[in-house]
Design a protein around this motif. Structure first.
Motif, short mmCIF file in Angstrom:
data_model
loop_
_atom_site.label_atom_id
_atom_site.label_comp_id
_atom_site.label_asym_id
_atom_site.label_seq_id
_atom_site.Cartn_x
_atom_site.Cartn_y
_atom_site.Cartn_z
N SER A 102 55.78 -9.45 12.08
CA SER A 102 55.81 -9.11 13.27
C SER A 102 57.09 -8.08 13.59
N HIS A 103 56.62 -6.93 13.89
CA HIS A 103 57.85 -5.85 14.00
C HIS A 103 57.93 -5.72 15.67
N THR A 104 57.53 -7.06 16.25
CA THR A 104 57.38 -7.11 17.90
C THR A 104 56.17 -6.57 18.61
N ARG B 299 55.90 -4.66 21.40
CA ARG B 299 56.09 -3.26 22.16
C ARG B 299 57.01 -2.53 21.42
N HIS B 300 57.72 -3.01 20.24
CA HIS B 300 58.82 -2.24 19.78
C HIS B 300 59.87 -1.77 20.65
N ILE B 301 60.18 -2.87 21.50
CA ILE B 301 61.43 -2.43 22.25
C ILE B 301 62.71 -3.02 21.57
N HIS C 110 57.27 5.23 20.46
CA HIS C 110 55.66 5.06 20.76
C HIS C 110 55.14 5.42 19.14
N TYR C 111 54.05 4.33 18.68
CA TYR C 111 53.79 4.63 17.48
C TYR C 111 52.15 4.73 17.78
N PRO C 112 51.37 5.72 17.06
CA PRO C 112 52.01 6.53 15.85
C PRO C 112 52.80 7.80 16.68
N PHE D 61 55.99 -2.52 5.20
CA PHE D 61 55.69 -1.01 5.75
C PHE D 61 55.92 -1.28 7.20
N ASP D 62 56.85 -0.65 8.03
CA ASP D 62 57.13 -0.77 9.49
C ASP D 62 55.87 0.24 10.49
N ASP D 63 56.03 -0.17 11.49
CA ASP D 63 55.58 0.53 12.74
C ASP D 63 53.67 0.58 12.62
N GLY D 64 53.23 -0.01 11.62
CA GLY D 64 51.84 0.31 11.78
C GLY D 64 51.19 -0.52 12.72
ZN LIG Z 1 60.13 0.18 13.86
#
Ligand SMILES: [Zn+2]
Length: 458
Positions: A143-145, A147-149, A112-114, A48-51
């Motif tokens: 780890s999806h990093t 800051r998600h850059i 930007h998440y969410p 599950f990504d981005d949470g």
């Molecule tokens: Zn993502």
């Protein structure tokens, strides 16, 4: 959307080429897409990504935030997920929100998440209770990093997006989330997936270099849960996450065994969360077909390689060496047990994993400067420092397994013979008795994994 579909098609063709190329070298970082079907039952992993995401589901189903909603559903099925979390996107400003229905919905310059302006509702930094609950309930965190850059530029789809200036910045970002998880939760991250799967960095390096530094595996996926696609109709979006899975399982109930399923712990481009309604029917389908949903780490513990099933006689030796940290598989996660071996592969397999890692880190940390004695090895063995085997050769020369001056004029690609193997193992163990099996002139892994495991792990 047409441009995007065309780009995806091109990417698929490109990826096939890359995958073939990735079979060339052994690599400490393996790209985990799927594994050979475990023989003891049907197993799959869900990522599950981005949470984490504390914002309510859209449409709103209850008082629960999205991640809580997903955790509750997973618990009903005793399913263990792998949450590919971010640190926070609250530092990703100045920025402005893009139009709904486009890839820029969450921001023009950054993700930007969410959602744009609601960064505090997401990320491991801001939602410690959600992270605690994931861990308490036996889920895995990758780890999806922080800051998600983007690791590097992608002009076709994300033309206006800010991307990382280069490998050192990517590593710094990964370290930030790694440290947070270690210091706050005593939890060590083992895997990562790059934002939007963009691998190449601005300074000519890649996600694999960053992951090698971090001692991570590259977590990819083989089956798309479909939650990011939009049709303009919520119920259709939910159906499009369930129907393809149903059809695939009815056609072949074994088809998802060993696969990694891609999902989102976040919105799609319509800012809706069809995953909240699709997860339950997906898990019902999987349960009906006898699947157990386990973490990616548990899946690769059962069956680590894509090409070598756990019923193969070399499996037990391979898995023992892998658990001890030895680099024995290729970048595409193939073991290739019957491929003729070369000298470079043996040097990689013999290298002490901790030492190999610290050599690599020291080189990256120095800004890619080589000590003088390393330059000699680079010259005589014709190995550029960026070559996947360079650091293993430096270590091997230090231990006398190869001669730094290379008087026999060999190379990393020199085929490995019985004689060479016995000679190198005599030097390594001090014993004359380590011999390869089989009658091939050029050895394969099948010939050496058992004696190697005996010599290295005793
Ligand atoms: Zn993502």
């Amino acid at each position: 959307m047409k441009l995007y579909d065309a780009a995806r098609k091109l990417k698929r063709i490109y990826k096939r080429q890359v995958k073939k190329q990735a079979g060339k070298y052994l690599s400490p970082v393996r790209r985990l897409e799927r594994v050979a079907p475990p023989s003891g039952g049907r197993y799959a992993a869900m990522t599950f990504d981005d949470g984490p995401d504390a914002a309510p589901t859209n449409p709103k189903r209850s008082e629960l935030g999205l991640t809580e909603d997903l955790l509750q559903t997973l618990a009903e099925f005793d399913a263990k997920g792998t949450f590919d979390v971010i640190g926070t996107t609250e530092e990703n400003y100045p920025d402005e929100a893009g139009p709904i229905g486009t890839f820029n919905w969450g921001g023009i310059t950054y993700d930007h998440y969410p959602d744009f302006g609601q960064d505090k509702l997401g990320g491991a930094v801001n939602q410690p209770d959600l992270i605690t609950r994931m861990l308490q309930e036996g889920h895995e965190i990758s780890s999806h990093t922080y800051r998600h850059i983007l690791f590097g530029p992608n002009r076709l789809i994300y033309g206006k997006r800010q991307s990382s200036p280069g490998l050192p910045a990517v590593i710094d970002d990964l370290k930030q989330l790694h440290r947070l998880m270690e210091e706050t939760y005593g939890y060590t991250i083992r895997m990562s997936r790059p934002p939007h799967y963009i691998d190449k960095t601005r300074d000519g390096r890649s996600a694999y270099d960053a992951y090698r530094y971090m001692n991570y595996q590259y977590m990819a996926a083989s089956f798309d849960g479909g939650g990011w696609q939009i049709s303009g109709n919520y119920q259709k979006d939910v159906d499009s996450m369930v129907t393809p899975m149903k059809a695939a399982l009815e056609n072949d109930p074994d088809c998802l065994n060993g696969q990694i399923i891609f999902q989102k712990d976040g919105c799609n481009m319509s800012k809706q969360t069809p995953i909240a309604d699709a997860l339950k029917p997906q898990l019902e389908l999987l349960t009906q077909h006898g699947y157990k949903i386990i973490t990616v780490s548990d899946l690769i513990a059962l069956s680590p390689f894509e090409d070598t099933p756990d019923t193969d006689p070399v499996h037990s030796y391979a898995i023992a060496l892998l658990r001890a940290g030895h680099c024995i598989a290729h970048k595409n996660n193939m073991l290739q047990p019957d491929k003729p071996m070369n000298l470079g592969e043996l040097m990689m397999m013999l290298a002490n994993p901790r030492e190999l890692l610290s050599h690599y880190r020291a080189w990256v940390d120095s800004g890619f400067v080589l000590p003088e004695d390393h330059k000699i090895i680079s010259g005589s063995w014709r190995l550029l420092p960026a070559h996947p085997y360079f650091h293993a050769f430096v270590m091997a020369a230090g231990k006398g397994l190869i001669l730094s001056g290379n008087p026999l004029n060999q190379s990393w690609s020199t085929p490995l013979s019985h004689e060479m193997f016995a000679g190198i193992m005599r030097e390594y163990t001090g014993s004359k008795s380590v011999r390869a099996k089989g009658a091939n002139t050029v050895l394969t892994k099948r010939d050496i994994l058992e004696p190697l495991a005996g010599a290295l792990l005793s």
